[in-house]
Design a protein around this motif. Structure first.
Motif, PDB file in Angstrom:
ATOM      1  N   ASN A  49       0.790  -1.239   0.000  1.00 22.95           N
ATOM      2  CA  ASN A  49       0.000   0.000   0.000  1.00 22.95           C
ATOM      3  C   ASN A  49       0.820   1.286   0.000  1.00 22.95           C
ATOM      4  O   ASN A  49       0.272   2.359   0.238  1.00 22.95           O
ATOM      5  N   ARG A  50       2.106   1.207  -0.289  1.00 27.46           N
ATOM      6  CA  ARG A  50       2.924   2.416  -0.417  1.00 27.46           C
ATOM      7  C   ARG A  50       2.995   2.812  -1.880  1.00 27.46           C
ATOM      8  O   ARG A  50       2.912   1.969  -2.776  1.00 27.46           O
ATOM      9  N   LYS A  51       3.194   4.099  -2.115  1.00 26.76           N
ATOM     10  CA  LYS A  51       3.281   4.596  -3.491  1.00 26.76           C
ATOM     11  C   LYS A  51       4.555   4.113  -4.173  1.00 26.76           C
ATOM     12  O   LYS A  51       5.626   4.123  -3.589  1.00 26.76           O
ATOM     13  N   THR A  52       4.392   3.744  -5.439  1.00 17.41           N
ATOM     14  CA  THR A  52       5.539   3.407  -6.273  1.00 17.41           C
ATOM     15  C   THR A  52       5.988   4.680  -6.987  1.00 17.41           C
ATOM     16  O   THR A  52       5.328   5.711  -6.917  1.00 17.41           O
ATOM     17  N   ALA A  53       7.081   4.589  -7.712  1.00 19.74           N
ATOM     18  CA  ALA A  53       7.599   5.756  -8.447  1.00 19.74           C
ATOM     19  C   ALA A  53       6.614   6.263  -9.492  1.00 19.74           C
ATOM     20  O   ALA A  53       6.629   7.442  -9.838  1.00 19.74           O
ATOM     21  N   HIS A  60       0.701  -6.544  -3.124  1.00 13.52           N
ATOM     22  CA  HIS A  60       1.317  -7.874  -3.260  1.00 13.52           C
ATOM     23  C   HIS A  60       0.623  -8.728  -4.317  1.00 13.52           C
ATOM     24  O   HIS A  60       1.272  -9.490  -5.021  1.00 13.52           O
ATOM     25  N   GLY A  61      -0.698  -8.614  -4.419  1.00 13.72           N
ATOM     26  CA  GLY A  61      -1.470  -9.493  -5.296  1.00 13.72           C
ATOM     27  C   GLY A  61      -1.441  -9.144  -6.766  1.00 13.72           C
ATOM     28  O   GLY A  61      -1.893  -9.930  -7.591  1.00 13.72           O
ATOM     29  N   LEU A  62      -0.937  -7.975  -7.121  1.00 10.97           N
ATOM     30  CA  LEU A  62      -0.873  -7.580  -8.530  1.00 10.97           C
ATOM     31  C   LEU A  62       0.451  -8.015  -9.144  1.00 10.97           C
ATOM     32  O   LEU A  62       1.466  -8.102  -8.466  1.00 10.97           O
ATOM     33  N   LYS A  63       0.436  -8.258 -10.426  1.00 11.29           N
ATOM     34  CA  LYS A  63       1.651  -8.684 -11.141  1.00 11.29           C
ATOM     35  C   LYS A  63       2.381  -7.436 -11.640  1.00 11.29           C
ATOM     36  O   LYS A  63       2.199  -6.999 -12.781  1.00 11.29           O
ATOM     37  N   THR A  64       3.183  -6.844 -10.763  1.00  8.53           N
ATOM     38  CA  THR A  64       3.915  -5.621 -11.082  1.00  8.53           C
ATOM     39  C   THR A  64       5.386  -5.810 -10.751  1.00  8.53           C
ATOM     40  O   THR A  64       5.775  -6.792 -10.113  1.00  8.53           O
ATOM     41  N   ALA A  65       6.195  -4.827 -11.185  1.00  6.93           N
ATOM     42  CA  ALA A  65       7.630  -4.933 -10.953  1.00  6.93           C
ATOM     43  C   ALA A  65       8.301  -3.570 -11.023  1.00  6.93           C
ATOM     44  O   ALA A  65       7.744  -2.615 -11.560  1.00  6.93           O
ATOM     45  N   ALA A  66       9.521  -3.534 -10.506  1.00  6.45           N
ATOM     46  CA  ALA A  66      10.371  -2.349 -10.591  1.00  6.45           C
ATOM     47  C   ALA A  66      11.562  -2.671 -11.473  1.00  6.45           C
ATOM     48  O   ALA A  66      12.149  -3.753 -11.378  1.00  6.45           O
ATOM     49  N   HIS A  67      11.903  -1.731 -12.337  1.00  9.53           N
ATOM     50  CA  HIS A  67      13.098  -1.832 -13.179  1.00  9.53           C
ATOM     51  C   HIS A  67      13.741  -0.454 -13.199  1.00  9.53           C
ATOM     52  O   HIS A  67      13.050   0.556 -13.087  1.00  9.53           O
ATOM     53  N   ARG A  68      15.043  -0.399 -13.341  1.00  8.45           N
ATOM     54  CA  ARG A  68      15.744   0.892 -13.292  1.00  8.45           C
ATOM     55  C   ARG A  68      15.406   1.815 -14.456  1.00  8.45           C
ATOM     56  O   ARG A  68      15.353   3.028 -14.275  1.00  8.45           O
ATOM     57  N   THR A  69      15.192   1.272 -15.656  1.00 11.54           N
ATOM     58  CA  THR A  69      15.067   2.136 -16.832  1.00 11.54           C
ATOM     59  C   THR A  69      13.856   1.909 -17.720  1.00 11.54           C
ATOM     60  O   THR A  69      13.513   2.798 -18.489  1.00 11.54           O
ATOM     61  N   LYS A  90       3.746  -5.776 -15.100  1.00  9.18           N
ATOM     62  CA  LYS A  90       3.725  -4.391 -15.580  1.00  9.18           C
ATOM     63  C   LYS A  90       4.732  -3.593 -14.766  1.00  9.18           C
ATOM     64  O   LYS A  90       4.736  -3.663 -13.529  1.00  9.18           O
ATOM     65  N   ILE A  91       5.595  -2.842 -15.442  1.00  6.88           N
ATOM     66  CA  ILE A  91       6.566  -2.000 -14.754  1.00  6.88           C
ATOM     67  C   ILE A  91       5.847  -0.761 -14.225  1.00  6.88           C
ATOM     68  O   ILE A  91       5.248  -0.013 -14.987  1.00  6.88           O
ATOM     69  N   ASN A  92       5.923  -0.570 -12.891  1.00  8.50           N
ATOM     70  CA  ASN A  92       5.298   0.614 -12.295  1.00  8.50           C
ATOM     71  C   ASN A  92       6.152   1.247 -11.202  1.00  8.50           C
ATOM     72  O   ASN A  92       5.689   2.094 -10.459  1.00  8.50           O
ATOM     73  N   ASP A  93       7.418   0.825 -11.120  1.00  9.23           N
ATOM     74  CA  ASP A  93       8.288   1.350 -10.067  1.00  9.23           C
ATOM     75  C   ASP A  93       9.735   1.343 -10.548  1.00  9.23           C
ATOM     76  O   ASP A  93      10.053   0.758 -11.582  1.00  9.23           O
ATOM     77  N   ARG A  94      10.596   2.003  -9.803  1.00  9.97           N
ATOM     78  CA  ARG A  94      12.025   2.051 -10.091  1.00  9.97           C
ATOM     79  C   ARG A  94      12.779   1.187  -9.084  1.00  9.97           C
ATOM     80  O   ARG A  94      12.401   1.088  -7.927  1.00  9.97           O
ATOM     81  N   GLY A  95      13.855   0.610  -9.536  1.00 15.40           N
ATOM     82  CA  GLY A  95      14.681  -0.259  -8.712  1.00 15.40           C
ATOM     83  C   GLY A  95      14.981  -1.493  -9.528  1.00 15.40           C
ATOM     84  O   GLY A  95      14.632  -1.557 -10.707  1.00 15.40           O
TER      85      GLY A  95
END
Length: 129
Positions: A49-53, A60-69, A90-95
């Motif tokens: 429940n924290r904001k992504t970039a 946790h239940g969603l199929k998401t991910a963080a990638h640097r670029t 789906k990319i929705n964050d950085r890292g």
């Protein structure tokens, strides 16, 4: 006069630096077909429940991910090298910002291709959309 020139150079440098840091590879152009191999990790419980970039809330239940670029909204197939299982995220964050790691997966995405007790898995990623 010398002071003004120095300030102008700093302004130009900062403007260029800002432009570089906000431009995402693939933004304005597709990176479909891009592949990369390395380690994948997953989000700890404290991120729930924290904001992504991108501004979305991490779930946790969603199929998401963080990638640097990779551009936000990119669809990426992540394949566990050891067992051949794959998941689309789906990319929705950085890292991740840890050396050797190429992607941070949501807990459910990681669980669908590997065991969370391992903490890290070797993966290949491919941008599919």
């Amino acid at each position: 006069m010398k002071f003004l020139s120095h300030r102008l150079l700093i302004y130009i440098f900062c403007s260029l630096l800002a432009a570089c840091s906000t431009t995402q590879p693939g933004a304005g152009g597709s990176r479909v077909g891009f592949t990369e191999s390395g380690k994948a990790s997953f989000y700890a419980d404290l991120h729930q429940n924290r904001k992504t970039a991108s501004g979305e809330l991490y779930q946790h239940g969603l199929k998401t991910a963080a990638h640097r670029t990779l551009a936000f909204g990119s669809s990426v197939r992540v394949t566990n090298i050891q067992n051949g299982k794959s998941v689309v995220v789906k990319i929705n964050d950085r890292g991740p910002f840890v050396r050797g790691r190429i992607i941070d997966l949501s807990k459910s995405a990681f669980s669908s291709i590997g065991n969370t007790r391992s903490g890290l898995i070797d993966v290949k990623i491919e941008v599919i959309r």
